[in-house]
Design a protein around this motif. Structure first.
Motif, mmCIF file in Angstrom:
data_model
loop_
_atom_site.group_PDB
_atom_site.id
_atom_site.type_symbol
_atom_site.label_atom_id
_atom_site.label_comp_id
_atom_site.label_asym_id
_atom_site.label_seq_id
_atom_site.Cartn_x
_atom_site.Cartn_y
_atom_site.Cartn_z
ATOM 1 N N PHE A 37 0.833 -1.196 0.000
ATOM 2 C CA PHE A 37 0.000 0.000 0.000
ATOM 3 C C PHE A 37 0.877 1.258 0.000
ATOM 4 N N SER A 38 1.865 1.294 0.868
ATOM 5 C CA SER A 38 2.753 2.456 0.959
ATOM 6 C C SER A 38 3.551 2.648 -0.326
ATOM 7 N N LEU A 39 4.044 1.528 -0.878
ATOM 8 C CA LEU A 39 4.863 1.594 -2.088
ATOM 9 C C LEU A 39 4.064 2.113 -3.273
ATOM 10 N N PHE A 40 2.879 1.535 -3.510
ATOM 11 C CA PHE A 40 2.101 1.935 -4.675
ATOM 12 C C PHE A 40 1.451 3.303 -4.493
ATOM 13 N N LEU A 41 1.100 3.657 -3.267
ATOM 14 C CA LEU A 41 0.574 5.004 -3.030
ATOM 15 C C LEU A 41 1.656 6.041 -3.329
ATOM 16 N N SER A 42 2.884 5.766 -2.896
ATOM 17 C CA SER A 42 3.994 6.694 -3.153
ATOM 18 C C SER A 42 4.249 6.825 -4.654
ATOM 19 N N MET A 43 4.295 5.681 -5.362
ATOM 20 C CA MET A 43 4.547 5.721 -6.806
ATOM 21 C C MET A 43 3.417 6.442 -7.540
ATOM 22 N N TYR A 44 2.182 6.209 -7.095
ATOM 23 C CA TYR A 44 1.036 6.843 -7.748
ATOM 24 C C TYR A 44 1.076 8.364 -7.566
ATOM 25 N N LEU A 45 1.355 8.808 -6.340
ATOM 26 C CA LEU A 45 1.422 10.248 -6.075
ATOM 27 C C LEU A 45 2.550 10.906 -6.850
ATOM 28 N N VAL A 46 3.699 10.234 -6.900
ATOM 29 C CA VAL A 46 4.838 10.775 -7.657
ATOM 30 C C VAL A 46 4.487 10.861 -9.145
ATOM 31 N N ALA A 47 3.835 9.812 -9.674
ATOM 32 C CA ALA A 47 3.457 9.787 -11.088
ATOM 33 C C ALA A 47 2.465 10.904 -11.415
ATOM 34 N N VAL A 48 1.434 11.060 -10.590
ATOM 35 C CA VAL A 48 0.406 12.067 -10.855
ATOM 36 C C VAL A 48 0.970 13.478 -10.699
ATOM 37 N N VAL A 49 1.661 13.734 -9.590
ATOM 38 C CA VAL A 49 2.206 15.073 -9.344
ATOM 39 C C VAL A 49 3.270 15.422 -10.383
ATOM 40 N N GLY A 50 4.154 14.463 -10.674
ATOM 41 C CA GLY A 50 5.214 14.715 -11.652
ATOM 42 C C GLY A 50 4.667 15.027 -13.030
ATOM 43 N N ASN A 51 3.721 14.218 -13.493
ATOM 44 C CA ASN A 51 3.140 14.453 -14.827
ATOM 45 C C ASN A 51 2.289 15.713 -14.848
ATOM 46 N N LEU A 52 1.608 16.008 -13.746
ATOM 47 C CA LEU A 52 0.812 17.231 -13.684
ATOM 48 C C LEU A 52 1.704 18.469 -13.751
ATOM 49 N N SER B 207 2.067 13.084 -20.798
ATOM 50 C CA SER B 207 1.898 13.186 -19.345
ATOM 51 C C SER B 207 0.430 13.041 -18.952
ATOM 52 N N CYS B 208 -0.473 13.631 -19.733
ATOM 53 C CA CYS B 208 -1.912 13.492 -19.462
ATOM 54 C C CYS B 208 -2.340 12.034 -19.564
ATOM 55 N N VAL B 209 -1.857 11.356 -20.595
ATOM 56 C CA VAL B 209 -2.190 9.938 -20.785
ATOM 57 C C VAL B 209 -1.638 9.112 -19.632
ATOM 58 N N ASP B 210 -0.422 9.423 -19.186
ATOM 59 C CA ASP B 210 0.189 8.665 -18.087
ATOM 60 C C ASP B 210 -0.575 8.852 -16.773
ATOM 61 N N ILE B 211 -1.107 10.055 -16.555
ATOM 62 C CA ILE B 211 -1.933 10.281 -15.361
ATOM 63 C C ILE B 211 -3.174 9.394 -15.414
ATOM 64 N N CYS B 212 -3.813 9.372 -16.567
ATOM 65 C CA CYS B 212 -5.012 8.529 -16.741
ATOM 66 C C CYS B 212 -4.661 7.049 -16.629
ATOM 67 N N PHE B 213 -3.524 6.661 -17.201
ATOM 68 C CA PHE B 213 -3.093 5.260 -17.203
ATOM 69 C C PHE B 213 -2.960 4.723 -15.779
ATOM 70 N N THR B 214 -2.236 5.459 -14.942
ATOM 71 C CA THR B 214 -2.042 5.010 -13.568
ATOM 72 C C THR B 214 -3.328 5.112 -12.756
#
Length: 312
Positions: free
Chosen positions: A28-43, A67-74
């Protein structure tokens, strides 16, 4: 409802990467961290491109689109996984599973298409620089994106329709973090030859053709770079391509490793590999483009500058 050895199912169970309760908090911690980094970074990439007039060029338009597609993808996969871990439930409705599979294929195709268009952009910029402004016009970019959105909706629709016609055995346990195409085909008790035929024909055409197009574009690009006289010019030309090459290598390396094989050979290790292009690649892409690009780094610094915020 059971009929013979088949079951009319209403849900699947997403087992994730590990069923051990002791691993759930870590996952949970690992994927939440990766998801937040992916969304914030691409945004941040999207906001930087939109806010800086110097980045209003075709290359950065496609980077922002990626970047928009990657946000949607994750966002199609990770939030559901996190919710299941948090609620200690593995279920996903049958219709929800097919919907998730549809959008996964859709955004995967858009990534594939955008990487090919970005290679063409670099080809025109380096091999035909005098024709760049004439070829890569705003109208061309918008038209390409519009056509991409139309084409990339057809392939997942075909797979979703074919999947809806399959029957499934009493086992509804998907050894994956999301409703992945091969994982579902492996559970089916029906004949999946047509589904696999679509993957190997239409799927191969869409993805392999894009990869070959990218490879051919870079053959011409490297040939043009070799003909440049100064080392500084060669380095500058190559630096504009290296982020794209890194993203292409990560994307196609994992994609072809999983899908250029029969679904019957799909294993748990392959589910780990799909995490690389579904979660890790979207997380790394913003860093690749920002760290290797001076204009992007400058735009991001301006975006994050407190002095600029206070000047508003």
């Amino acid at each position: 409802m059971v009929k013979g050895n088949l079951t009319i199912i209403s849900e699947f169970l997403l087992l994730g990467l590990s069923e051990g309760p002791e691993h759930q908090a870590l996952l949970f911690s690992l994927f939440l961290s990766m998801y937040l980094v992916a969304v914030v970074g691409n945004l941040l990439i999207v906001l930087a491109v939109c806010s800086d007039p110097h980045l209003h060029t075709p290359m950065y338009f496609f980077i922002a689109s990626l970047s928009c597609v990657d946000i949607c993808f994750t966002s199609v996969t990770v939030p559901k996984m996190l919710l299941n871990i948090q609620t200690q439930s593995q279920s996903i409705p049958y219709a929800g599973c097919l919907t998730q599979m549809y959008f996964l294929i859709l955004f995967l195709e858009l990534d594939n298409f955008l990487l090919a268009v970005m290679a063409y952009d670099r080809f025109v910029a380096i091999c035909h620089p005098l024709h760049y402004t004439i070829t890569m016009t705003p109208r061309f970019c918008i038209t390409v994106m519009s056509v991409a959105l139309i084409i990339t909706n057809i392939y997942p629709l075909i797979h979703t329709f074919l999947m809806a016609t399959l029957s499934f055995c009493t086992s509804i346990r998907i050894r994956h973090i999301f409703c992945e195409l091969y994982a579902l085909l492996k559970l089916s008790c029906s004949n999946t030859h047509i589904n696999e035929l679509v993957v190997y024909t239409l799927g191969s055409f869409l993805f392999v053709a894009s990869f070959l197009f990218i490879s051919l574009s870079y053959m011409h690009i490297f040939s043009a770079i070799r003909r440049l006289q100064s080392s500084q010019s060669k380095l500058k030309a190559f630096s504009t391509c290296s982020p794209h090459l890194a993203v292409v290598s990560l994307f196609y390396g994992t994609l072809f490793g999983v899908y250029l094989r029969p679904s019957s050979s799909y294993t748990t290790e392959d589910s780990v590999a799909t995490v690389l292009y579904a979660v890790v690649a979207p997380m790394l892409n913003p860093f690749i483009y920002s760290l290797r690009n001076k204009d992007m780094k400058g735009a991001l610094r301006s975006l994050l500058s407190w002095r600029k915020v206070w000047s508003w």
